[in-house]
Design a protein around this motif. Structure first.
Motif, PDB file in Angstrom:
ATOM      1  N   ARG A   1       0.668   3.645   7.391  1.00  0.00           N
ATOM      2  CA  ARG A   1       0.122   5.005   7.363  1.00  0.00           C
ATOM      3  C   ARG A   1       1.295   5.967   7.509  1.00  0.00           C
ATOM      4  NH1 ARG A   1      -3.327   2.043  10.726  1.00  0.00           N
ATOM      5  NH2 ARG A   1      -2.276   2.801  12.602  1.00  0.00           N
ATOM      6  N   HIS A   2       1.514   6.793   6.502  1.00  0.00           N
ATOM      7  CA  HIS A   2       2.698   7.650   6.503  1.00  0.00           C
ATOM      8  C   HIS A   2       2.405   8.879   5.648  1.00  0.00           C
ATOM      9  CE1 HIS A   2       7.093   8.061   7.194  1.00  0.00           C
ATOM     10  NE2 HIS A   2       7.046   8.760   6.066  1.00  0.00           N
TER      11      HIS A   2
ATOM     12  N   GLN B   1      -2.520   9.071   3.203  1.00  0.00           N
ATOM     13  CA  GLN B   1      -1.295   8.663   2.537  1.00  0.00           C
ATOM     14  C   GLN B   1      -0.701   7.408   3.190  1.00  0.00           C
ATOM     15  OE1 GLN B   1       0.630  12.607   3.007  1.00  0.00           O
ATOM     16  NE2 GLN B   1       0.742  12.694   0.780  1.00  0.00           N
ATOM     17  N   TRP B   2      -0.067   6.594   2.327  1.00  0.00           N
ATOM     18  CA  TRP B   2       0.599   5.364   2.745  1.00  0.00           C
ATOM     19  C   TRP B   2       2.009   5.334   2.169  1.00  0.00           C
ATOM     20  CZ3 TRP B   2      -2.026   1.570   5.621  1.00  0.00           C
ATOM     21  CH2 TRP B   2      -3.399   1.764   5.761  1.00  0.00           C
TER      22      TRP B   2
ATOM     23  N   LYS C   1       0.871  -1.184   0.000  1.00  0.00           N
ATOM     24  CA  LYS C   1       0.000   0.000   0.000  1.00  0.00           C
ATOM     25  C   LYS C   1       0.904   1.228   0.000  1.00  0.00           C
ATOM     26  CE  LYS C   1      -2.071  -1.325   3.836  1.00  0.00           C
ATOM     27  NZ  LYS C   1      -1.559  -2.697   4.021  1.00  0.00           N
ATOM     28  N   HIS C   2       0.795   2.048  -1.035  1.00  0.00           N
ATOM     29  CA  HIS C   2       1.725   3.165  -1.189  1.00  0.00           C
ATOM     30  C   HIS C   2       1.069   4.224  -2.072  1.00  0.00           C
ATOM     31  CE1 HIS C   2       6.114   4.405  -1.051  1.00  0.00           C
ATOM     32  NE2 HIS C   2       5.582   5.297  -1.869  1.00  0.00           N
ATOM     33  N   GLY C   3       0.873   5.415  -1.498  1.00  0.00           N
ATOM     34  CA  GLY C   3       0.163   6.470  -2.216  1.00  0.00           C
ATOM     35  C   GLY C   3      -1.047   6.902  -1.410  1.00  0.00           C
ATOM     36  N   ILE C   4      -2.193   7.008  -2.055  1.00  0.00           N
ATOM     37  CA  ILE C   4      -3.435   7.404  -1.398  1.00  0.00           C
ATOM     38  C   ILE C   4      -4.367   6.198  -1.337  1.00  0.00           C
ATOM     39  CG2 ILE C   4      -5.429   8.940  -1.442  1.00  0.00           C
ATOM     40  CD1 ILE C   4      -2.850  10.394  -0.928  1.00  0.00           C
TER      41      ILE C   4
ATOM     42  N   PHE D   1       5.326   6.003   9.738  1.00  0.00           N
ATOM     43  CA  PHE D   1       5.512   4.559   9.919  1.00  0.00           C
ATOM     44  C   PHE D   1       4.388   3.935  10.755  1.00  0.00           C
ATOM     45  CE2 PHE D   1       9.690   6.679   9.691  1.00  0.00           C
ATOM     46  CZ  PHE D   1      10.076   6.233   8.424  1.00  0.00           C
ATOM     47  N   GLY D   2       3.148   4.361  10.486  1.00  0.00           N
ATOM     48  CA  GLY D   2       1.980   3.766  11.121  1.00  0.00           C
ATOM     49  C   GLY D   2       1.531   4.415  12.408  1.00  0.00           C
ATOM     50  N   LYS D   3       2.244   5.448  12.883  1.00  0.00           N
ATOM     51  CA  LYS D   3       1.893   6.082  14.147  1.00  0.00           C
ATOM     52  C   LYS D   3       1.651   7.576  13.959  1.00  0.00           C
ATOM     53  CE  LYS D   3       4.484   2.805  17.005  1.00  0.00           C
ATOM     54  NZ  LYS D   3       5.526   2.642  18.052  1.00  0.00           N
TER      55      LYS D   3
END
Length: 226
Positions: free
Chosen positions: A99-100, A93-94, A76-79, A119-121
């Motif tokens: 989640r980044h 955004q990923w 998963k990378h982008g929107i 990085f997901g947080k």
């Protein structure tokens, strides 16, 4: 799990269905749209480039989570939007499956965080809104914790200062709608929990005002529970 990015070339298929009349039975080196059904009951439907998920796609996870959005090299990378079966929904955004960047997370109780992630947080500038009270935390986050900024009450009164455990701590200032303000210090005390299965921190907060000010400490302590 929804944060994992299985590689089609190393993952056991039950079935691969390319779009159109192509005869391929595997996604290896495949470019185009297709649907992959995996042995763990997960399903991907979307775009491939050279055998990897690249472009727009939808991924159904075995646990009921559903992602729709951008992929790069199987991640998963982008929107994109990930709807968790039990944890709520994230849109934003990923990067590399996490989640980044900038995004909005809506929790099952309708609380909402909007802001920056790393990085997901939760990391950087963001706002958390409590659905049941209307209170807001506005400011800086670090590794999912609110560390500095404003605790805004529904009536417009707000506290600005440092935070620990997502609650006010140390030096800060209360600002009131009539223009008055109170400077002082919050002290946190962790209350021991007798239930080993209850991981929630029980925190007692006490406020001490500095000098001759508009409100005294007792009034601030009794103001609104947090």
């Amino acid at each position: 799990m929804a944060d994992e990015n299985p590689d089609d070339n190393n993952f056991e298929f039950i079935k691969f269905l390319p779009e159109g009349d192509q005869k391929t039975k595997s996604s290896r080196d495949y470019t185009g749209r297709g649907q992959a059904k995996y042995a763990n009951n997960e399903i991907y439907e979307g775009e491939y480039v050279d055998g990897k998920r690249n472009g727009k796609g939808k991924y159904n996870y075995a646990n009921g989570d559903l992602y729709f959005g951008d992929f790069i090299n199987n991640a998963k990378h982008g929107i994109g939007k990930l709807t968790y079966k039990e944890k709520g929904e994230y849109f934003g955004q990923w990067e590399n499956g996490k989640r980044h960047g900038e995004g909005i997370f809506t929790f099952p109780n309708k609380d909402q965080y909007s802001g920056w992630w790393a990085f997901g947080k939760k990391e950087g500038n963001g706002t958390y809104i409590y659905n049941d009270t209307g209170m807001r935390l506005v400011g800086q986050w670090k590794e999912n914790k609110f560390v500095s900024g404003r605790w805004v009450l529904p009536n417009g009164t707000y506290y600005e200062g440092e935070f620990d455990n997502n609650k006010p701590n140390k030096v800060g200032i209360w600002y009131f709608k009539n223009g008055n303000k109170v400077q002082g210090t919050y002290n946190q005390k962790i209350i021991p929990n007798d239930d080993p299965d209850d991981k929630k921190l029980n925190i007692e907060m006490k406020w001490a005002s500095n000098g001759y000010l508009y409100q005294n400490a007792d009034l601030v302590n009794a103001h609104e529970k947090f």
